[in-house]
Every structure is written in C-alpha cells, then in structure tokens.
Design a protein around this motif. Sequence first.
Motif, PDB file in Angstrom:
ATOM      1  N   GLN A   1       0.831  -1.204   0.000  1.00 57.29           N
ATOM      2  CA  GLN A   1       0.000   0.000   0.000  1.00 57.29           C
ATOM      3  C   GLN A   1       0.866   1.256   0.000  1.00 57.29           C
ATOM      4  OE1 GLN A   1      -3.259  -0.151   2.957  1.00 57.29           O
ATOM      5  NE2 GLN A   1      -2.889  -2.346   2.971  1.00 57.29           N
ATOM      6  N   THR A   2       1.978   1.198   0.697  1.00 54.51           N
ATOM      7  CA  THR A   2       2.919   2.315   0.700  1.00 54.51           C
ATOM      8  C   THR A   2       3.641   2.396  -0.640  1.00 54.51           C
ATOM      9  OG1 THR A   2       3.245   2.091   3.077  1.00 54.51           O
ATOM     10  CG2 THR A   2       4.941   3.291   1.850  1.00 54.51           C
ATOM     11  N   ASP A   3       4.099   1.246  -1.119  1.00 58.07           N
ATOM     12  CA  ASP A   3       4.860   1.206  -2.362  1.00 58.07           C
ATOM     13  C   ASP A   3       4.057   1.696  -3.563  1.00 58.07           C
ATOM     14  OD1 ASP A   3       6.926   0.152  -0.877  1.00 58.07           O
ATOM     15  OD2 ASP A   3       6.677  -1.907  -1.611  1.00 58.07           O
ATOM     16  N   VAL A   4       2.766   1.401  -3.576  1.00 57.04           N
ATOM     17  CA  VAL A   4       1.954   1.766  -4.743  1.00 57.04           C
ATOM     18  C   VAL A   4       1.866   3.279  -4.908  1.00 57.04           C
ATOM     19  CG1 VAL A   4      -0.376   1.851  -3.727  1.00 57.04           C
ATOM     20  CG2 VAL A   4      -0.064   0.982  -6.054  1.00 57.04           C
TER      21      VAL A   4
ATOM     22  N   PRO B   1       7.079   4.674 -10.124  1.00 52.88           N
ATOM     23  CA  PRO B   1       7.719   5.642 -11.015  1.00 52.88           C
ATOM     24  C   PRO B   1       6.754   6.260 -12.026  1.00 52.88           C
ATOM     25  CG  PRO B   1       8.468   3.400 -11.487  1.00 52.88           C
ATOM     26  CD  PRO B   1       7.640   3.337 -10.248  1.00 52.88           C
ATOM     27  N   GLU B   2       5.721   5.527 -12.425  1.00 50.91           N
ATOM     28  CA  GLU B   2       4.721   6.091 -13.324  1.00 50.91           C
ATOM     29  C   GLU B   2       3.340   5.586 -12.944  1.00 50.91           C
ATOM     30  OE1 GLU B   2       4.595   3.491 -17.313  1.00 50.91           O
ATOM     31  OE2 GLU B   2       6.489   4.545 -17.006  1.00 50.91           O
ATOM     32  N   ARG B   3       2.341   6.360 -13.278  1.00 48.29           N
ATOM     33  CA  ARG B   3       0.958   6.029 -12.936  1.00 48.29           C
ATOM     34  C   ARG B   3       0.493   4.861 -13.800  1.00 48.29           C
ATOM     35  NH1 ARG B   3      -4.422   7.285 -14.282  1.00 48.29           N
ATOM     36  NH2 ARG B   3      -5.718   7.780 -12.478  1.00 48.29           N
ATOM     37  N   PRO B   4      -0.073   3.821 -13.170  1.00 52.10           N
ATOM     38  CA  PRO B   4      -0.596   2.694 -13.950  1.00 52.10           C
ATOM     39  C   PRO B   4      -1.798   3.110 -14.793  1.00 52.10           C
ATOM     40  CG  PRO B   4      -0.351   2.112 -11.624  1.00 52.10           C
ATOM     41  CD  PRO B   4      -0.164   3.592 -11.742  1.00 52.10           C
ATOM     42  N   GLY B   5      -2.097   2.306 -15.808  1.00 45.99           N
ATOM     43  CA  GLY B   5      -3.261   2.548 -16.649  1.00 45.99           C
ATOM     44  C   GLY B   5      -4.547   2.323 -15.861  1.00 45.99           C
ATOM     45  N   ASN B   6      -5.652   2.748 -16.435  1.00 50.57           N
ATOM     46  CA  ASN B   6      -6.942   2.673 -15.750  1.00 50.57           C
ATOM     47  C   ASN B   6      -7.353   1.240 -15.407  1.00 50.57           C
ATOM     48  OD1 ASN B   6      -7.278   5.435 -15.708  1.00 50.57           O
ATOM     49  ND2 ASN B   6      -8.443   5.498 -17.602  1.00 50.57           N
ATOM     50  N   LEU B   7      -7.114   0.290 -16.301  1.00 51.37           N
ATOM     51  CA  LEU B   7      -7.486  -1.096 -16.005  1.00 51.37           C
ATOM     52  C   LEU B   7      -6.662  -1.656 -14.852  1.00 51.37           C
ATOM     53  CD1 LEU B   7      -8.063  -2.575 -19.584  1.00 51.37           C
ATOM     54  CD2 LEU B   7      -9.767  -1.888 -17.887  1.00 51.37           C
ATOM     55  N   THR B   8      -5.405  -1.302 -14.807  1.00 53.28           N
ATOM     56  CA  THR B   8      -4.552  -1.739 -13.701  1.00 53.28           C
ATOM     57  C   THR B   8      -4.992  -1.077 -12.401  1.00 53.28           C
ATOM     58  OG1 THR B   8      -2.706  -2.094 -15.214  1.00 53.28           O
ATOM     59  CG2 THR B   8      -2.172  -1.919 -12.868  1.00 53.28           C
TER      60      THR B   8
ATOM     61  N   VAL C   1       1.630  -5.086  -7.324  1.00 55.13           N
ATOM     62  CA  VAL C   1       2.438  -3.911  -6.985  1.00 55.13           C
ATOM     63  C   VAL C   1       3.916  -4.192  -7.272  1.00 55.13           C
ATOM     64  CG1 VAL C   1       3.231  -2.413  -5.100  1.00 55.13           C
ATOM     65  CG2 VAL C   1       0.802  -2.973  -5.313  1.00 55.13           C
ATOM     66  N   GLU C   2       4.372  -5.383  -6.935  1.00 56.12           N
ATOM     67  CA  GLU C   2       5.775  -5.736  -7.208  1.00 56.12           C
ATOM     68  C   GLU C   2       6.060  -5.710  -8.712  1.00 56.12           C
ATOM     69  OE1 GLU C   2       8.435  -6.169  -5.147  1.00 56.12           O
ATOM     70  OE2 GLU C   2       7.043  -5.443  -3.621  1.00 56.12           O
ATOM     71  N   SER C   3       5.144  -6.217  -9.522  1.00 56.03           N
ATOM     72  CA  SER C   3       5.364  -6.199 -10.968  1.00 56.03           C
ATOM     73  C   SER C   3       5.347  -4.764 -11.501  1.00 56.03           C
ATOM     74  CB  SER C   3       4.322  -7.064 -11.694  1.00 56.03           C
ATOM     75  OG  SER C   3       3.044  -6.475 -11.648  1.00 56.03           O
ATOM     76  N   LEU C   4       4.526  -3.906 -10.917  1.00 54.27           N
ATOM     77  CA  LEU C   4       4.519  -2.498 -11.320  1.00 54.27           C
ATOM     78  C   LEU C   4       5.823  -1.813 -10.945  1.00 54.27           C
ATOM     79  CD1 LEU C   4       0.869  -1.607 -10.326  1.00 54.27           C
ATOM     80  CD2 LEU C   4       1.792  -1.637 -12.638  1.00 54.27           C
ATOM     81  N   LYS C   5       6.353  -2.154  -9.782  1.00 57.31           N
ATOM     82  CA  LYS C   5       7.635  -1.569  -9.360  1.00 57.31           C
ATOM     83  C   LYS C   5       8.754  -1.967 -10.297  1.00 57.31           C
ATOM     84  CE  LYS C   5       8.698  -2.172  -5.028  1.00 57.31           C
ATOM     85  NZ  LYS C   5       8.746  -2.730  -3.658  1.00 57.31           N
ATOM     86  N   ARG C   6       8.676  -3.187 -10.837  1.00 55.50           N
ATOM     87  CA  ARG C   6       9.700  -3.663 -11.773  1.00 55.50           C
ATOM     88  C   ARG C   6       9.432  -3.183 -13.204  1.00 55.50           C
ATOM     89  NH1 ARG C   6       8.587  -8.404  -8.862  1.00 55.50           N
ATOM     90  NH2 ARG C   6       7.404  -9.212 -10.612  1.00 55.50           N
ATOM     91  N   GLY C   7       8.291  -2.524 -13.414  1.00 51.42           N
ATOM     92  CA  GLY C   7       7.951  -2.032 -14.749  1.00 51.42           C
ATOM     93  C   GLY C   7       7.401  -3.103 -15.660  1.00 51.42           C
TER      94      GLY C   7
END
Length: 89
Positions: free
Chosen positions: A12-15, A19-26, A80-86
């Motif tokens: 919850q903190t990491d999200v 580095p960039e805002r996820p898309g709407n579906l994400t 969230v982890e996959s988003l952090k890794r891009g």
Amino acid sequence: MTDIDQQFAQAQTDVTQLPERPGNLTLLRLYALFKQGSSGDVNGDKPGLTDIVGKYKYEAWSALKGTPADDAKQRYVELVESLKRGEAS
C-alpha cells in the motif's frame, strides 16, 4: 500481524511511490484487490449510470466475490511488485 498482512501494508505504501501512474485497467485491478483484501466481498448498492467511475469500481470488486482475503492480498502484493519492476502497466 501475519506475514501477508505486513506485505500488504508495505505494498500500500509502495503503490503510492511508483515511477509512473498505472493505466486505468490496472488501477481498477488494484482497487478491487485492495477492497477484497481489506473489506471482503462487495457490499452496498451498485452505483447508478451517472456514476461511471463508481460503477466500474463496484463491478471490478464484485468480480472478486468469494475470493479469500489473503488470496486478494497476495495478488495485490504481486501486482504492486510487478509495477515496481515495470512489468505491468
């Protein structure tokens, strides 16, 4: 606090620091997994046609009905982890 609860809290903190805002579906997936993990199955009335965002949020959360809270928390952490890794957007 269990291990998954600690990971969920950290995610919850990491999200908020991605580095960039996820898309709407994400964002909808994140919302639904968060709500299922923290509140359980969807409750309340479905928003009306004039509340488009509320309607989509409700439907995304409703799609997870019956998913155990710990499963939803784990999926939230993994997303969230996959988003952090891009890897996801």
